[in-house]
Each structure stands twice: as structure tokens, then as C-alpha cells.
Design a protein around this motif. Structure first.
Motif, mmCIF file in Angstrom:
data_model
loop_
_atom_site.group_PDB
_atom_site.id
_atom_site.type_symbol
_atom_site.label_atom_id
_atom_site.label_comp_id
_atom_site.label_asym_id
_atom_site.label_seq_id
_atom_site.Cartn_x
_atom_site.Cartn_y
_atom_site.Cartn_z
ATOM 1 N N PRO A 1 54.945 -24.667 -27.479
ATOM 2 C CA PRO A 1 54.730 -25.372 -28.725
ATOM 3 C C PRO A 1 55.442 -25.244 -29.913
ATOM 4 C CG PRO A 1 52.932 -23.959 -27.383
ATOM 5 C CD PRO A 1 54.095 -23.616 -26.844
ATOM 6 N N VAL A 2 56.340 -24.087 -29.830
ATOM 7 C CA VAL A 2 57.100 -23.976 -31.027
ATOM 8 C C VAL A 2 58.262 -24.996 -31.042
ATOM 9 C CG1 VAL A 2 58.804 -22.607 -32.374
ATOM 10 C CG2 VAL A 2 56.641 -21.669 -31.590
ATOM 11 N N THR A 3 58.893 -25.071 -29.743
ATOM 12 C CA THR A 3 59.892 -26.108 -29.410
ATOM 13 C C THR A 3 59.517 -27.532 -29.698
ATOM 14 O OG1 THR A 3 61.034 -24.625 -27.870
ATOM 15 C CG2 THR A 3 61.903 -26.978 -27.766
ATOM 16 N N ALA A 4 58.335 -27.652 -29.168
ATOM 17 C CA ALA A 4 57.683 -29.132 -29.305
ATOM 18 C C ALA A 4 57.452 -29.712 -30.661
ATOM 19 C CB ALA A 4 56.212 -29.184 -28.512
ATOM 20 N N GLU A 5 57.362 -28.831 -31.501
ATOM 21 C CA GLU A 5 57.202 -28.891 -32.989
ATOM 22 C C GLU A 5 58.479 -29.197 -33.753
ATOM 23 O OE1 GLU A 5 55.348 -29.890 -36.136
ATOM 24 O OE2 GLU A 5 54.147 -29.275 -34.497
ATOM 25 N N ARG A 6 59.448 -28.316 -33.223
ATOM 26 C CA ARG A 6 60.702 -28.677 -33.792
ATOM 27 C C ARG A 6 61.153 -30.156 -33.131
ATOM 28 N NH1 ARG A 6 64.653 -24.350 -31.433
ATOM 29 N NH2 ARG A 6 65.946 -25.465 -32.572
ATOM 30 N N MET A 7 60.882 -30.475 -32.109
ATOM 31 C CA MET A 7 61.272 -31.618 -31.495
ATOM 32 C C MET A 7 60.814 -32.570 -32.421
ATOM 33 S SD MET A 7 61.715 -31.205 -27.319
ATOM 34 C CE MET A 7 62.888 -30.420 -26.606
ATOM 35 N N ARG A 8 59.415 -32.618 -32.606
ATOM 36 C CA ARG A 8 58.647 -33.663 -33.199
ATOM 37 C C ARG A 8 59.246 -33.892 -34.973
ATOM 38 N NH1 ARG A 8 54.207 -32.112 -30.080
ATOM 39 N NH2 ARG A 8 53.709 -30.190 -31.537
ATOM 40 N N ALA A 9 59.727 -32.549 -35.385
ATOM 41 C CA ALA A 9 60.329 -32.679 -36.724
ATOM 42 C C ALA A 9 61.512 -33.516 -36.595
ATOM 43 C CB ALA A 9 60.627 -31.180 -37.136
ATOM 44 N N LEU A 10 62.044 -33.418 -35.497
ATOM 45 C CA LEU A 10 63.418 -34.459 -35.405
ATOM 46 C C LEU A 10 63.133 -35.530 -34.998
ATOM 47 C CD1 LEU A 10 65.492 -31.469 -33.484
ATOM 48 C CD2 LEU A 10 65.887 -32.400 -36.018
ATOM 49 N N GLY A 11 62.124 -36.145 -34.773
ATOM 50 C CA GLY A 11 61.650 -37.478 -34.282
ATOM 51 C C GLY A 11 61.463 -37.602 -33.018
ATOM 52 N N ILE A 12 61.210 -36.456 -32.200
ATOM 53 C CA ILE A 12 61.365 -36.453 -30.708
ATOM 54 C C ILE A 12 59.898 -36.298 -30.248
ATOM 55 C CG2 ILE A 12 62.087 -35.592 -28.434
ATOM 56 C CD1 ILE A 12 64.872 -34.641 -30.151
ATOM 57 N N GLU A 13 59.171 -37.397 -29.791
ATOM 58 C CA GLU A 13 57.801 -37.349 -29.539
ATOM 59 C C GLU A 13 57.478 -37.581 -27.971
ATOM 60 O OE1 GLU A 13 55.124 -36.809 -31.488
ATOM 61 O OE2 GLU A 13 56.143 -37.457 -33.571
ATOM 62 N N THR A 14 58.419 -38.360 -27.451
ATOM 63 C CA THR A 14 58.238 -38.590 -26.099
ATOM 64 C C THR A 14 59.464 -38.311 -25.093
ATOM 65 O OG1 THR A 14 59.114 -40.830 -26.311
ATOM 66 C CG2 THR A 14 56.676 -40.382 -26.665
ATOM 67 N N ARG B 1 68.570 -38.957 -27.513
ATOM 68 C CA ARG B 1 69.566 -38.129 -28.089
ATOM 69 C C ARG B 1 70.662 -37.388 -27.296
ATOM 70 N NH1 ARG B 1 65.687 -39.699 -30.993
ATOM 71 N NH2 ARG B 1 65.088 -38.758 -32.751
ATOM 72 N N SER B 2 71.791 -37.255 -27.988
ATOM 73 C CA SER B 2 73.000 -37.102 -27.277
ATOM 74 C C SER B 2 72.982 -35.521 -27.060
ATOM 75 C CB SER B 2 74.318 -37.524 -28.194
ATOM 76 O OG SER B 2 74.281 -36.557 -29.270
ATOM 77 N N MET B 3 74.031 -35.276 -26.172
ATOM 78 C CA MET B 3 74.237 -33.874 -25.597
ATOM 79 C C MET B 3 74.639 -33.116 -26.769
ATOM 80 S SD MET B 3 74.176 -31.266 -23.479
ATOM 81 C CE MET B 3 74.120 -31.851 -21.760
ATOM 82 N N ALA B 4 75.633 -33.556 -27.710
ATOM 83 C CA ALA B 4 75.937 -32.907 -28.863
ATOM 84 C C ALA B 4 75.095 -32.778 -29.807
ATOM 85 C CB ALA B 4 76.972 -33.699 -29.459
ATOM 86 N N PHE B 5 74.053 -33.718 -29.970
ATOM 87 C CA PHE B 5 72.959 -33.506 -30.874
ATOM 88 C C PHE B 5 71.799 -32.402 -30.424
ATOM 89 C CE2 PHE B 5 68.386 -34.150 -31.944
ATOM 90 C CZ PHE B 5 68.226 -34.424 -33.427
ATOM 91 N N LEU B 6 71.737 -32.376 -29.176
ATOM 92 C CA LEU B 6 70.669 -31.410 -28.250
ATOM 93 C C LEU B 6 71.455 -30.138 -28.638
ATOM 94 C CD1 LEU B 6 69.224 -33.055 -25.258
ATOM 95 C CD2 LEU B 6 68.381 -32.779 -27.538
ATOM 96 N N GLN B 7 72.634 -29.861 -28.349
ATOM 97 C CA GLN B 7 73.548 -28.361 -28.467
ATOM 98 C C GLN B 7 73.189 -28.140 -29.741
ATOM 99 O OE1 GLN B 7 77.264 -29.615 -26.739
ATOM 100 N NE2 GLN B 7 76.854 -28.731 -24.767
ATOM 101 N N GLU B 8 73.398 -29.001 -30.899
ATOM 102 C CA GLU B 8 73.377 -28.534 -32.133
ATOM 103 C C GLU B 8 71.893 -27.867 -32.651
ATOM 104 O OE1 GLU B 8 73.381 -30.523 -36.687
ATOM 105 O OE2 GLU B 8 74.017 -31.677 -34.805
ATOM 106 N N HIS B 9 70.870 -28.433 -32.057
ATOM 107 C CA HIS B 9 69.470 -28.028 -32.604
ATOM 108 C C HIS B 9 68.862 -27.142 -31.518
ATOM 109 C CE1 HIS B 9 69.239 -30.833 -35.821
ATOM 110 N NE2 HIS B 9 69.889 -31.804 -35.163
ATOM 111 N N PHE B 10 69.326 -27.046 -30.365
ATOM 112 C CA PHE B 10 68.614 -26.341 -29.542
ATOM 113 C C PHE B 10 69.748 -25.565 -28.481
ATOM 114 C CE2 PHE B 10 66.214 -30.129 -29.775
ATOM 115 C CZ PHE B 10 65.001 -29.731 -30.428
ATOM 116 N N GLY B 11 70.909 -25.301 -28.877
ATOM 117 C CA GLY B 11 71.808 -24.413 -28.068
ATOM 118 C C GLY B 11 71.846 -24.460 -26.626
ATOM 119 N N SER B 12 71.742 -23.313 -26.170
ATOM 120 C CA SER B 12 71.919 -23.214 -24.678
ATOM 121 C C SER B 12 71.046 -23.851 -23.846
ATOM 122 C CB SER B 12 71.827 -21.676 -24.212
ATOM 123 O OG SER B 12 70.618 -21.113 -24.581
ATOM 124 N N SER B 13 69.684 -24.350 -24.212
ATOM 125 C CA SER B 13 68.910 -25.062 -23.844
ATOM 126 C C SER B 13 68.910 -26.561 -23.685
ATOM 127 C CB SER B 13 67.301 -24.877 -24.542
ATOM 128 O OG SER B 13 66.964 -23.492 -24.575
#
Length: 364
Positions: free
Chosen positions: A190-203, A210-222
Motif C-alpha cells: 500500500p505504501v509503495t502503491a501510494e508513492r507510485m500514484r503520486a508519481l503518476g503510475i496507476e497501472t 518509466r525508464s530504469m533510471a527513473f525507477l532506480q531514482e525513486h525505488f532504489g534496489s526494487s
């Protein structure tokens, strides 16, 4: 070069398992909204029947909230020894079809049936036969997801619940994921899903864009995991040797406690619950952790490791008492305590590991 054939993975998930066992064993509960747990003011719902879920009752919900949503709710005390016995029955059925079984809990498991032992032509037919046998031999229903990897199989098992099955083929996998909300993805809480929604990631489609670089910036090792599942990719094998990392039990008191004797009595009950599981499975850990939740819902844990392992009930009891006493005097009343054992060792002279389809005591 010849391409390797895709795996055939089934995720089997029992339908409202604890509540369904209670309805099976007590005909007066059938067709009624049932919660496994305690109706006490500080009780928590451990499981809810589908009849209760239509009112919004869910597991981990405070009992008072559940009763407000469904005044007709019937509470059944948990019987974990019965649930474990039924789980063993189900596991015996799985073992007729494959040796590659990875349990997730008492009521769900992954099966790799790429080479099933009964020679059935498809994973779909295998899942159908397994579900029929579960119903015939236990009186309970199960749902199944079938796909070429674990991530998709688990998602698929929710599609036709209860008592159904759904397949995601290699041809449809990536496109199917794109249409799903990210909150449904295993590994996106739930927490990560909320973070994703705040970044415009709903589906899934938004995540894939989103690029790998974007995901690494916001979600690190995940980032690599999210990048893969957005494309329907998951290379994890079904691992029958995956061992339990911990076993724990916790309880919520009827009222906030400040007296040491009452708090310690609760801790000892939880330690004894855990010890019963350790003895049955011959799994003995090195680390003991006590969890404490205060009246203001602040939560802390205290842990201690034992070089030789905790191999006696009295040793676990004493370790648990020492840990709870380290928080005295409590600044606020204590509403919940829990005891967990982790870092498992085999018992001296034992070679038997953790059960393939075991569970842990979880007092509601």
C-alpha cells in the motif's frame, strides 16, 4: 538456437481458508457472515468468510470495526491445529502431481508442473484436477492461477475467486499486466502503491513507460523487479527448499496493560504457542524477538541471539521474559505483545527441516 519452453506454474490459493473450515465443520455457520477471531473489544479478525466480505469485513480488521460493518457477524475462535491438519491433506494432493512445491502459507502454494507426475497434457487440466481433489477430500474449494511465471500465476489466482481458475499465457502476459492497477502487484504494498500514484503510475502500462533510471531514482534496489513485472517477466523458480525465516505469535489484550505480571503472562502464552510449532517441526531458532505495541499504537521490538540456538521451551520463555522486561517501566499501557523465533537451526541430532506446507501460529 532452440528456445527453452516456458515453465508451467500453478498458484493454488484456498478460498477464505480458516472461515471455510469453520463453516465446513459447523453447518450452522454455512451461508452466514463468519469471522475467525475474537469479538472482544481489542480483538482482531484473522479471516473472514465471503459472506462477511460483502459487508467490507477483512482480515486484520479490529473486531469492533467488523461488527459495525456487519452486526450479524458470527465469530469463531481460531483452531490452528485443525487448519494445519487440513493444510497437510492439501499438500499430500500436490505431491501427487509435482515435487516442485513452494508453500507461501497454510493456504497457498506455488507448483511447477512443467513435468507433472501424472502425465496430464496441460497445466490447466492439472489445476482443474487438483482443485477437484481438494474439494472431494477436504470439502473445501480452491482457486488457481496458471501461467509461465510465479508473478503472473499469483495474480491470475485472484481472477476467478472463489472456486475458479484463470490462465495467463505467454502471448497475453505483457499486455494483460498493462491493464492492471499497480496496487494488485505482488511486491507493491500500500505504501509503495501510494508513492507510485503520486508519481503518476496507476497501472502496469504506466509502470512500463518509466525508464530504469527513473525507477532506480525513486525505488532504489526494487527498480529491477518493478521494471521486470511491468513487462510480465519473473525468472524466480519454484523453490521447494525455501525455508521459513521466522515463526511468531502475537495477541492483542482486552485492555491496555501496565502490570508486569499481566504483561508477562501474555508474553509467556505467545512463547508457548511458538514453542509448540518449533517442537512439531523440529525447527529451532537462534534469535528471539519480542514485539510490543503501546496504547498510542507506537511499536517497538527487542531481539537477542543465542549462539547455540533456543532448543528448550524454558529457554524460550526466559529469553522472552528478559526482552519484555527491558521495556519496563512502560511509559504507556501495552495493547499487544508478540514473540518470534528466527534464524533457524536443525535441532541437535536432527536432519529434518521445515515442513513443506507448514504454517505458523498467529493468535488473533
Amino acid at each position: 538456437m532452440e528456445r527453452e519452453a516456458p515453465r508451467k506454474i500453478i498458484h493454488v490459493d484456498m478460498d477464505a481458508f480458516y472461515a471455510s473450515v469453520e463453516q465446513r465443520d459447523d453447518p450452522s455457520l454455512r451461508g452466514r457472515p463468519v469471522a475467525v477471531g475474537s469479538p472482544a473489544a481489542r480483538g482482531v479478525v484473522a479471516a473472514a468468510s465471503y459472506e462477511a466480505r460483502t459487508f467490507g469485513v477483512r482480515s486484520a480488521m479490529p473486531s469492533v470495526t467488523a461488527l459495525r460493518k456487519c452486526p450479524e457477524l458470527v465469530f469463531a475462535p481460531p483452531r490452528f491445529e485443525v487448519y494445519r491438519a487440513v493444510s497437510r491433506q492439501i499438500h499430500a494432493i500436490f505431491a501427487d502431481y509435482t515435487t516442485l512445491i513452494q508453500p507461501l502459507s497454510l493456504d497457498e502454494a506455488y507448483l511447477d508442473v512443467t513435468e507433472n507426475l501424472r502425465g496430464l497434457p496441460t497445466a490447466w487440466a492439472t489445476a482443474k484436477e487438483i482443485r477437484a481433489r481438494i474439494h472431494d477430500e477436504t470439502g473445501l474449494t480452491a482457486s488457481a492461477g496458471i501461467s509461465y511465471n510465479k508473478f503472473l500465476a499469483k495474480l491470475a489466482s485472484d481472477q476467478r475467486k472463489p472456486n475458479g481458475q484463470f490462465a495467463v499465457t505467454p502471448e497475453m502476459g505483457a499486455a494483460w499486466v498493462e491493464g492492471l492497477p499497480v496496487g494488485r502487484f505482488h511486491g507493491v504494498g500500500p505504501v509503495t502503491a501510494e508513492r507510485m500514484r503520486a508519481l503518476g503510475i496507476e497501472t502496469g502500462a504506466d509502470l512500463r513507460a518509466r525508464s530504469m533510471a527513473f525507477l532506480q531514482e525513486h525505488f532504489g534496489s526494487s527498480a529491477a523487479w518493478y521494471h521486470g513485472i511491468a513487462r510480465g517477466l519473473d525468472d524466480r523458480p519454484v523453490d521447494p527448499d525455501r525455508t521459513r525465516k521466522s515463526s511468531g505469535s502475537e495477541t492483542t489484550f482486552d485492555r491496555d496493560l501496565t502490570e508486569a505480571a499481566e504483561i508477562e503472562a501474555g508474553v509467556l502464552r505467545m512463547a508457548d504457542d511458538v514453542w509448540e510449532w518449533c517442537e512439531k517441526t523440529r525447527a529451532f531458532g537462534r534469535t528471539v524477538t519480542v514485539k510490543v505495541k503501546f496504547a498510542d499504537f507506537r511499536q517497538i521490538t527487542r531481539s537477542r541471539s543465542h549462539a547455540g540456538g533456543v532448543t528448550a521451551q524454558e529457554q524460550l520463555r526466559q529469553a522472552s521474559l528478559e526482552l519484555i522486561r527491558s521495556v519496563y517501566p512502560p511509559r504507556k499501557g501495552i495493547r499487544l505483545v508478540g514473540v518470534t523465533v528466527s534464524n533457524f537451526n536443525a535441532a541437535p541430532g536432527e536432519t529434518e527441516g521445515l515442513p513443506l506446507f507448514g504454517g505458523e501460529p498467529q493468535a488473533p
